[in-house]
Scaffold this motif. Structure first.
Motif, PDB file in Angstrom:
ATOM      1  N   HIS A  32       0.810  -1.213   0.000  1.00 23.72           N
ATOM      2  CA  HIS A  32       0.000   0.000   0.000  1.00 23.72           C
ATOM      3  C   HIS A  32       0.850   1.273   0.000  1.00 23.72           C
ATOM      4  CE1 HIS A  32      -3.448  -2.535   0.641  1.00 23.72           C
ATOM      5  NE2 HIS A  32      -2.870  -3.080   1.693  1.00 23.72           N
ATOM      6  N   ASP A  33       2.100   1.195  -0.413  1.00 19.13           N
ATOM      7  CA  ASP A  33       2.978   2.356  -0.370  1.00 19.13           C
ATOM      8  C   ASP A  33       2.500   3.472  -1.296  1.00 19.13           C
ATOM      9  OD1 ASP A  33       4.503   1.036   1.443  1.00 19.13           O
ATOM     10  OD2 ASP A  33       6.203   0.679   0.106  1.00 19.13           O
ATOM     11  N   VAL A  34       2.118   3.152  -2.515  1.00 18.75           N
ATOM     12  CA  VAL A  34       1.713   4.179  -3.471  1.00 18.75           C
ATOM     13  C   VAL A  34       0.448   4.876  -2.985  1.00 18.75           C
ATOM     14  CG1 VAL A  34       0.933   4.576  -5.840  1.00 18.75           C
ATOM     15  CG2 VAL A  34       2.831   3.028  -5.399  1.00 18.75           C
ATOM     16  N   ARG A  35      -0.505   4.093  -2.496  1.00 24.35           N
ATOM     17  CA  ARG A  35      -1.741   4.697  -1.991  1.00 24.35           C
ATOM     18  C   ARG A  35      -1.457   5.617  -0.800  1.00 24.35           C
ATOM     19  NH1 ARG A  35      -6.044   0.813   0.444  1.00 24.35           N
ATOM     20  NH2 ARG A  35      -5.066   1.411   2.386  1.00 24.35           N
ATOM     21  N   THR A  36      -0.559   5.205   0.074  1.00 22.40           N
ATOM     22  CA  THR A  36      -0.213   6.021   1.225  1.00 22.40           C
ATOM     23  C   THR A  36       0.428   7.329   0.799  1.00 22.40           C
ATOM     24  OG1 THR A  36       0.105   4.027   2.546  1.00 22.40           O
ATOM     25  CG2 THR A  36       1.088   6.055   3.385  1.00 22.40           C
ATOM     26  N   LEU A  37       1.331   7.284  -0.180  1.00 21.56           N
ATOM     27  CA  LEU A  37       1.970   8.503  -0.659  1.00 21.56           C
ATOM     28  C   LEU A  37       0.960   9.440  -1.322  1.00 21.56           C
ATOM     29  CD1 LEU A  37       5.310   7.079  -2.061  1.00 21.56           C
ATOM     30  CD2 LEU A  37       4.954   8.407   0.022  1.00 21.56           C
ATOM     31  N   ARG A  38       0.007   8.893  -2.065  1.00 21.68           N
ATOM     32  CA  ARG A  38      -1.031   9.730  -2.675  1.00 21.68           C
ATOM     33  C   ARG A  38      -1.892  10.396  -1.612  1.00 21.68           C
ATOM     34  NH1 ARG A  38      -2.437   5.376  -7.057  1.00 21.68           N
ATOM     35  NH2 ARG A  38      -0.997   6.001  -8.686  1.00 21.68           N
ATOM     36  N   GLU A  39      -2.254   9.647  -0.576  1.00 24.06           N
ATOM     37  CA  GLU A  39      -3.056  10.219   0.496  1.00 24.06           C
ATOM     38  C   GLU A  39      -2.292  11.316   1.229  1.00 24.06           C
ATOM     39  OE1 GLU A  39      -4.364   6.984   2.930  1.00 24.06           O
ATOM     40  OE2 GLU A  39      -5.738   6.235   1.398  1.00 24.06           O
ATOM     41  N   LEU A  40      -1.000  11.117   1.433  1.00 25.40           N
ATOM     42  CA  LEU A  40      -0.183  12.141   2.072  1.00 25.40           C
ATOM     43  C   LEU A  40      -0.127  13.396   1.220  1.00 25.40           C
ATOM     44  CD1 LEU A  40       1.732  12.986   4.351  1.00 25.40           C
ATOM     45  CD2 LEU A  40       3.583  11.972   3.029  1.00 25.40           C
ATOM     46  N   ARG A  41       0.050  13.243  -0.100  1.00 20.49           N
ATOM     47  CA  ARG A  41       0.070  14.385  -1.014  1.00 20.49           C
ATOM     48  C   ARG A  41      -1.254  15.132  -0.972  1.00 20.49           C
ATOM     49  NH1 ARG A  41      -0.355  12.748  -6.923  1.00 20.49           N
ATOM     50  NH2 ARG A  41      -2.447  12.456  -6.129  1.00 20.49           N
ATOM     51  N   ASP A  42      -2.357  14.401  -1.013  1.00 18.44           N
ATOM     52  CA  ASP A  42      -3.671  15.037  -0.973  1.00 18.44           C
ATOM     53  C   ASP A  42      -3.899  15.767   0.345  1.00 18.44           C
ATOM     54  OD1 ASP A  42      -4.147  14.049  -3.491  1.00 18.44           O
ATOM     55  OD2 ASP A  42      -5.395  12.371  -2.795  1.00 18.44           O
ATOM     56  N   TYR A  43      -3.453  15.185   1.437  1.00 22.81           N
ATOM     57  CA  TYR A  43      -3.603  15.831   2.740  1.00 22.81           C
ATOM     58  C   TYR A  43      -2.800  17.127   2.792  1.00 22.81           C
ATOM     59  CZ  TYR A  43      -3.283  16.701   7.722  1.00 22.81           C
ATOM     60  OH  TYR A  43      -3.309  17.289   8.950  1.00 22.81           O
ATOM     61  N   ARG A  44      -1.577  17.095   2.282  1.00 26.18           N
ATOM     62  CA  ARG A  44      -0.749  18.312   2.286  1.00 26.18           C
ATOM     63  C   ARG A  44      -1.364  19.395   1.408  1.00 26.18           C
ATOM     64  NH1 ARG A  44       5.130  17.885   3.727  1.00 26.18           N
ATOM     65  NH2 ARG A  44       5.067  19.829   2.592  1.00 26.18           N
ATOM     66  N   ARG A  45      -1.933  19.012   0.272  1.00 21.08           N
ATOM     67  CA  ARG A  45      -2.618  19.998  -0.580  1.00 21.08           C
ATOM     68  C   ARG A  45      -3.823  20.584   0.145  1.00 21.08           C
ATOM     69  NH1 ARG A  45      -2.670  17.166  -6.560  1.00 21.08           N
ATOM     70  NH2 ARG A  45      -0.461  17.486  -6.993  1.00 21.08           N
ATOM     71  N   PHE A  46      -4.591  19.752   0.827  1.00 19.51           N
ATOM     72  CA  PHE A  46      -5.745  20.219   1.575  1.00 19.51           C
ATOM     73  C   PHE A  46      -5.319  21.204   2.660  1.00 19.51           C
ATOM     74  CE2 PHE A  46      -8.405  19.667   5.373  1.00 19.51           C
ATOM     75  CZ  PHE A  46      -9.597  20.155   4.878  1.00 19.51           C
ATOM     76  N   GLU A  47      -4.287  20.851   3.420  1.00 20.96           N
ATOM     77  CA  GLU A  47      -3.796  21.741   4.464  1.00 20.96           C
ATOM     78  C   GLU A  47      -3.319  23.066   3.893  1.00 20.96           C
ATOM     79  OE1 GLU A  47      -3.523  21.533   7.931  1.00 20.96           O
ATOM     80  OE2 GLU A  47      -4.960  19.917   7.641  1.00 20.96           O
ATOM     81  N   ALA A  48      -2.692  23.042   2.722  1.00 23.46           N
ATOM     82  CA  ALA A  48      -2.235  24.280   2.099  1.00 23.46           C
ATOM     83  C   ALA A  48      -3.419  25.181   1.766  1.00 23.46           C
ATOM     84  CB  ALA A  48      -1.429  23.975   0.838  1.00 23.46           C
ATOM     85  N   VAL A  49      -4.479  24.611   1.213  1.00 18.34           N
ATOM     86  CA  VAL A  49      -5.653  25.405   0.858  1.00 18.34           C
ATOM     87  C   VAL A  49      -6.313  25.961   2.112  1.00 18.34           C
ATOM     88  CG1 VAL A  49      -7.964  25.277  -0.147  1.00 18.34           C
ATOM     89  CG2 VAL A  49      -6.036  24.215  -1.314  1.00 18.34           C
ATOM     90  N   VAL A  50      -6.408  25.161   3.164  1.00 21.70           N
ATOM     91  CA  VAL A  50      -7.026  25.620   4.408  1.00 21.70           C
ATOM     92  C   VAL A  50      -6.258  26.801   4.987  1.00 21.70           C
ATOM     93  CG1 VAL A  50      -7.480  24.946   6.807  1.00 21.70           C
ATOM     94  CG2 VAL A  50      -8.120  23.429   4.939  1.00 21.70           C
ATOM     95  N   HIS A  51      -4.943  26.797   4.845  1.00 16.94           N
ATOM     96  CA  HIS A  51      -4.113  27.873   5.384  1.00 16.94           C
ATOM     97  C   HIS A  51      -3.940  29.030   4.405  1.00 16.94           C
ATOM     98  CE1 HIS A  51      -3.217  25.789   9.066  1.00 16.94           C
ATOM     99  NE2 HIS A  51      -2.860  24.713   8.382  1.00 16.94           N
ATOM    100  N   GLY A  52      -4.610  28.953   3.260  1.00 18.96           N
ATOM    101  CA  GLY A  52      -4.584  30.064   2.314  1.00 18.96           C
ATOM    102  C   GLY A  52      -3.389  30.089   1.385  1.00 18.96           C
ATOM    103  N   HIS A  53      -2.753  28.964   1.160  1.00 17.79           N
ATOM    104  CA  HIS A  53      -1.606  28.888   0.253  1.00 17.79           C
ATOM    105  C   HIS A  53      -2.012  28.199  -1.045  1.00 17.79           C
ATOM    106  CE1 HIS A  53       0.927  30.164   3.533  1.00 17.79           C
ATOM    107  NE2 HIS A  53       0.468  29.166   4.279  1.00 17.79           N
ATOM    108  N   LEU A  54      -1.110  28.189  -1.995  1.00 16.93           N
ATOM    109  CA  LEU A  54      -1.366  27.478  -3.242  1.00 16.93           C
ATOM    110  C   LEU A  54      -1.424  25.978  -2.984  1.00 16.93           C
ATOM    111  CD1 LEU A  54       1.096  29.286  -5.655  1.00 16.93           C
ATOM    112  CD2 LEU A  54      -1.380  29.524  -5.580  1.00 16.93           C
ATOM    113  N   ALA A  55      -2.313  25.294  -3.679  1.00 21.51           N
ATOM    114  CA  ALA A  55      -2.418  23.843  -3.508  1.00 21.51           C
ATOM    115  C   ALA A  55      -1.400  23.119  -4.372  1.00 21.51           C
ATOM    116  CB  ALA A  55      -3.815  23.369  -3.852  1.00 21.51           C
ATOM    117  N   THR A  56      -1.099  23.642  -5.541  1.00 20.46           N
ATOM    118  CA  THR A  56      -0.137  22.994  -6.436  1.00 20.46           C
ATOM    119  C   THR A  56       0.906  24.010  -6.863  1.00 20.46           C
ATOM    120  OG1 THR A  56      -1.485  23.500  -8.359  1.00 20.46           O
ATOM    121  CG2 THR A  56      -1.833  21.360  -7.332  1.00 20.46           C
TER     122      THR A  56
END
Length: 74
Positions: free
Chosen positions: A28-52
Motif C-alpha cells: 500500500h505504499d503508493v496509496r499512502t503517498l497519494r493520500e499524504l500528497r492530498d492531505y498536504r494539498r488540503f492543508e495548504a488550501v485551508v491555510h490560504g496557500h497554493l495547492a499545487t
C-alpha cells in the motif's frame, strides 16, 4: 529484524489463530503517498496557500531565473 522477517512471523501467527494473512510489505505504499500528497494539498488550501506548484514557486524565489540575468559585459 527486517520487514520480511516480521511479515513471516505475522503470517505464522495469523495462520495459527486462523485469521487472514497480513498484506505483503510495500503493498500500500503508493496509496499512502497519494493520500499524504492530498492531505498536504488540503492543508495548504485551508491555510490560504497554493495547492499545487508550491515547490516550483519556492525554487523560483530562491534560484535566479536565466531570463532575469543581465548579460555579461561585452
Amino acid at each position: 529484524m527486517d520487514a520480511i522477517q516480521q511479515h513471516m512471523l505475522d503470517t505464522y501467527r495469523a495462520a495459527r489463530l486462523q485469521e487472514p494473512a497480513p498484506p505483503l510489505p510495500g503493498t500500500h505504499d503508493v496509496r499512502t503517498l497519494r493520500e499524504l500528497r492530498d492531505y498536504r494539498r488540503f492543508e495548504a488550501v485551508v491555510h490560504g496557500h497554493l495547492a499545487t506548484g508550491r515547490l516550483r514557486a519556492a525554487l523560483g524565489r530562491l534560484l535566479p531565473s536565466p531570463r532575469r540575468r543581465t548579460p555579461a559585459c561585452r
